[in-house]
Design a protein around this motif. Structure first.
Motif, PDB file in Angstrom:
ATOM      1  N   SER A 183      27.731  49.167  89.854  1.00 44.43           N
ATOM      2  CA  SER A 183      28.474  50.311  90.211  1.00 44.43           C
ATOM      3  C   SER A 183      28.118  50.925  91.474  1.00 44.43           C
ATOM      4  CB  SER A 183      28.174  51.520  89.276  1.00 44.43           C
ATOM      5  OG  SER A 183      28.680  51.062  87.849  1.00 44.43           O
ATOM      6  N   GLY A 184      29.107  51.295  92.632  1.00 40.44           N
ATOM      7  CA  GLY A 184      28.641  51.807  93.859  1.00 40.44           C
ATOM      8  C   GLY A 184      28.636  50.554  94.899  1.00 40.44           C
ATOM      9  N   HIS A 207      33.608  44.695  85.325  1.00 39.36           N
ATOM     10  CA  HIS A 207      32.425  44.595  85.095  1.00 39.36           C
ATOM     11  C   HIS A 207      31.977  43.579  83.974  1.00 39.36           C
ATOM     12  CE1 HIS A 207      32.332  48.673  87.204  1.00 39.36           C
ATOM     13  NE2 HIS A 207      31.278  48.071  87.562  1.00 39.36           N
ATOM     14  N   THR A 260      35.847  49.179  94.382  1.00 39.54           N
ATOM     15  CA  THR A 260      37.036  49.981  94.502  1.00 39.54           C
ATOM     16  C   THR A 260      37.366  50.326  95.899  1.00 39.54           C
ATOM     17  OG1 THR A 260      36.424  51.119  92.212  1.00 39.54           O
ATOM     18  CG2 THR A 260      37.924  52.013  93.856  1.00 39.54           C
ATOM     19  N   GLU A 284      39.565  47.005  86.439  1.00 39.48           N
ATOM     20  CA  GLU A 284      39.002  47.101  85.242  1.00 39.48           C
ATOM     21  C   GLU A 284      40.214  47.280  84.243  1.00 39.48           C
ATOM     22  OE1 GLU A 284      36.082  46.857  83.844  1.00 39.48           O
ATOM     23  OE2 GLU A 284      35.239  46.764  85.583  1.00 39.48           O
TER      24      GLU A 284
END
Length: 619
Positions: A413-414, A571, A418, A540
Motif C-alpha cells: 500500500s502506498g 494485492h 493507484t 482490485e
C-alpha cells in the motif's frame, strides 16, 4: 418498464434529510457586507427580458393600487357618509343615485384589479426566480463536473454540495420573494410618507417619530434574536448528530448495553436546545410586546390629534381614515424591510460563493484527439499530489504496455499503483516526465476524449441509485437492452440480476445497498465490459468476490482483455499470475519487472509477497 432513453435519476439523498439540512445551513450562512455580489446574478436574469418586464410593470401597478387604497377609503368616508360632500366626489366614476352602494361597487372593482395585478406580479417574479435558480444550479453543477480533482482537494465535498443546495436556495428565496418585497416595501414607504405629509405634515412628523423608535428597537434587538436562533440550531444539530450516530450504530449500542447512556446524552442535548429556544422566545415576546405597545400608543396619539383637527374643521373624516392607513402601511413596511435586508445580505454572500465556483477553471485541459492504438507508456514520470508536494508518489517511473498486452501493478500500500491510474486517466498531470497514450503526450489530449478510450473497474465498485440496468448502461451512451444483457452475461452477473424481483429493472438502492459486495463488483465489471474501450484498467477488480465468483470473473477477463491494453492493480497475487508482465512498485519507484516465475526466481520484494500469500493460502 421505464423508457431506456430517459436520463438516470440523479437523486442521491433522502428528501427529508436534504430539506432539513438545507434549512439548518441557511441560518448559518455568513452575510455579505453589501448587496454588490447580487449584481453577479444579472447575467442569469437578463436572459428573460419578457418576464422581467412583466414583473416590473405589475410591481408598479400593484404598488400604485396599494397607495391608492387609503384614497379609496377617504372617498367612501367623505362622499358616502358625510352630510357635506366635497367637490371632488362629483368627479368620481360612481353612480350617486345608488347612494353608498355605488362607492362600495367602486371598492369591489378596485379590489379585483388589485388582486389581478398582485397575482401577475407574483407569477412573473416567481417564474423568473425559479428559472434563474434552475439555470444557476445547472451552471454550477456543469462547472463542478469539469473541474479537476485538485479543486476537490482544496474544497470539501460537503461544502461544495452545500453551495449547490443551500446557497442556491438562499438565492432562490431572494429572487422569488425578497427582492420583490423589498422593492414594493420601498415604494410603499416613499409613497406613504409623501402622501402622509400631503394630508397633514404635523401627523406625518408624528408617524416618522414613532416609526424611528420602532426601527431603532428592531435594529438593536434583532442581532440578539439571530444569535440565539443560531445557537438553537447548533444545539439541535448537536442533538441530531448524536441521535444519528446512535441509531446508525444501534447494534453496537445495544451490544454494549449503552442505551441508557445514549438516551441521557440525547436528552441533555435536547434540554440545551430547549433552553436556548426558550430564551429566544422570551426576547421575541418582549420585543413583540414593546413594539405593539409603541405602535398602539402611536396610533392612539395620531387618532387623538386627528380627531381634534376634524373637530376644528381643518381635516375631514376621510383624511383621518386615509392618513391612518398610510401610517400603518409605512410603519409595517419599514419594520419588515429590516428582516428583508438581512435576507438580501445573506443571499449576497451565497451569490459570492456560487460565483467563486463559476469563476473556477479546470487545470486539466487539452484539445488533441487520442490515437486509439492503445499503447501506454510512462517516461521518467515524477509526481506528487498537490496537497502533499513534499511526498512524491512516483519517482522516475518508466514502463510501456503494448496494445493487447496485460501487465499487473503490484506492491505494498502506498507504492504508487493507484497513482499510475490517476495519471493515465489525466485526473492529474505529472510534474516531470511524459505519460503517453497511443504515442501522444496526454498533456495535449482532450481529457474527455482520452477517458473515452478507457474502461475502469474500481475498488469498491461505486454504483448509483437506480436499477441494475441503469448502472450497467452507465458505461456507454445509447446501449441497447441486448448489449447490457450481453455485458452482464460476460461478467457472470446475468443470473443473479435475472433472479432479482424485477430483474434488470430492480432498484438496487443508494450505492447498490441491496446487493452483496460480489454482486456490486460484477455489475461494475459488466459496466466496463459494455464500454468496449481499447484500454482496460482493473483496480482490485476481484477484491470483493468470493472464490467461486472470482473464478467466474477471471474467465470473463480472459475474454475481455483480448485485443485490449490491460493494466491490473492487485494485492492478491493469485489474480495476476497470467499477466504478460508484472511491474513491482515500491515507494513510488519501479523495483522490478518480469513474469511471476522470473520475479520469484530473482527474489526481492515480489518473492517475499508471493511467499507470504501463497504459503498463507496453502496453510
Amino acid at each position: 418498464m421505464a423508457d431506456r432513453n430517459d436520463p438516470i435519476d440523479p437523486s442521491r439523498s433522502a428528501g427529508a434529510g436534504y430539506i432539513a439540512q438545507v434549512e439548518q445551513d441557511k441560518g448559518k450562512r455568513e452575510r455579505s457586507r453589501s448587496l454588490a455580489p447580487l449584481a453577479k446574478m444579472w447575467p442569469f436574469v437578463r436572459r428573460y427580458p419578457g418576464r422581467l418586464l412583466g414583473f416590473l410593470i405589475f410591481l408598479v401597478l400593484s404598488s400604485v393600487f396599494t397607495l391608492s387604497l387609503p384614497g379609496v377609503l377617504k372617498a367612501i368616508i367623505d362622499c358616502g357618509f358625510s352630510d357635506t360632500v366635497p367637490g371632488y366626489c362629483t368627479r368620481l366614476p360612481v353612480d350617486t343615485s345608488a347612494g353608498v352602494d355605488g362607492y362600495f361597487k367602486l371598492v369591489m372593482g378596485f379590489a379585483l384589479l388589485f388582486s389581478v395585478f398582485g397575482a401577475l406580479r407574483f407569477y412573473f417574479i416567481t417564474t423568473l426566480g425559479q428559472r434563474v435558480v434552475a439555470d444557476l444550479r445547472r451552471a454550477v453543477f456543469d462547472r463542478l463536473t469539469i473541474l479537476s480533482p485538485q479543486y476537490f482537494e482544496r474544497v470539501r465535498t460537503g461544502e461544495v454540495l452545500s453551495r449547490l443546495t443551500t446557497d442556491t436556495t438562499l438565492v432562490e428565496t431572494v429572487v422569488t420573494g425578497s427582492i420583490s418585497f423589498a422593492l414594493r416595501s420601498i415604494a410603499t414607504i416613499i409613497g406613504s410618507v409623501t402622501l402622509m405629509f400631503v394630508v397633514s405634515w404635523q401627523l406625518g412628523l408624528l408617524v416618522v417619530a414613532v416609526g424611528g423608535v420602532i426601527v431603532g428597537i428592531v435594529i438593536v434587538v434583532t442581532p440578539i434574536i439571530r444569535r440565539l436562533s443560531r445557537d438553537g440550531q447548533d444545539r439541535l444539530a448537536e442533538a441530531s448528530g448524536r441521535a444519528g450516530e446512535a441509531i446508525g450504530s444501534i447494534q453496537t449500542v445495544q451490544a454494549y448495553t449503552r442505551e441508557r447512556l445514549e438516551r441521557d446524552m440525547f436528552g441533555a442535548a435536547i434540554e440545551r436546545t430547549y433552553a436556548v429556544q426558550a430564551k429566544r422566545i422570551g426576547v421575541q415576546s418582549w420585543l413583540t410586546a414593546v413594539l405593539f405597545a409603541i405602535g398602539m400608543a402611536g396610533i392612539a396619539g395620531i387618532l387623538w390629534y386627528g380627531a381634534r383637527q376634524v373637530m376644528a374643521g381643518t381635516m375631514s373624516g376621510g383624511d383621518i381614515g386615509a392618513f391612518t392607513v398610510y401610517a400603518i402601511l409605512s410603519v409595517s413596511s419599514l419594520s419588515s424591510l429590516t428582516e428583508t435586508w438581512t435576507n438580501l445580505l445573506r443571499a449576497a454572500g451565497a451569490s459570492e460563493r456560487l460565483i467563486d465556483i463559476l469563476d473556477e477553471s479546470p487545470t486539466i485541459i487539452g484539445e488533441d484527439q487520442p490515437n486509439p492504438a492503445g499503447r501506454v507508456a510512462f517516461e521518467n514520470v515524477n509526481f506528487a499530489y498537490p496537497t502533499r508536494p513534499d511526498a512524491p508518489a512516483l519517482h522516475e517511473v518508466s514502463f510501456s504496455v503494448e496494445p493487447g498486452e496485460t501487465i499487473a501493478l503490484v506492491g505494498p500500500s502506498g507504492a504508487g499503483k493507484t497513482t499510475v491510474f490517476q495519471l493515465l486517466l489525466r485526473f492529474y498531470d505529472a510534474q516531470d516526465g511524459i505519460v503517453r497514450v497511443g504515442g501522444d503526450n496526454v498533456r495535449r489530449l482532450d481529457p474527455e476524449s482520452l477517458r473515452a478510450q478507457i474502461a475502469i473497474v474500481q475498488q469498491g465498485a461505486p454504483l448509483f441509485s437506480g436499477t441494475a440496468f441503469d448502472n450497467i448502461a452507465y458505461g456507454r451512451d445509447g446501449a441497447s437492452r441486448e448489449d447490457v444483457i450481453a455485458a452482464a452475461k460476460s461478467a457472470y452477473a446475468h443470473d443473479f440480476i435475472d433472479a432479482l424481483p424485477d430483474g434488470y429493472e430492480t432498484d438496487i438502492g443508494e450505492r447498490g445497498a441491496t446487493l452483496s459486495g460480489g454482486q456490486k463488483q460484477r455489475i461494475a465489471i459488466a459496466r466496463a465490459i459494455l464500454r468496449d474501450a481499447p484500454i482496460l484498467l482493473l483496480d482490485e477488480a476481484t477484491s470483493a468476490l468470493d472464490s467461486e465468483s472470482e473464478r467466474a470473473v477471471q474467465l470473463a477477463f480472459e475474454t475481455l482483455r483480448q485485443g485490449r491494453t490491460t493494466l491490473v492493480i492487485a494485492h492478491r497475487l493469485a489474480t495476476v499470475l497470467k499477466a504478460d508482465r508484472i511491474i513491482v512498485l515500491d515507494q513510488g519507484r519501479v523495483a522490478d519487472t518480469g513474469t511471476h516465475t522470473e520475479l520469484v526466481e530473482r527474489g526481492g520484494l515480489y518473492a517475499r509477497l508471493a511467499e507470504l500469500q501463497f504459503n498463507t493460502l496453502a496453510s
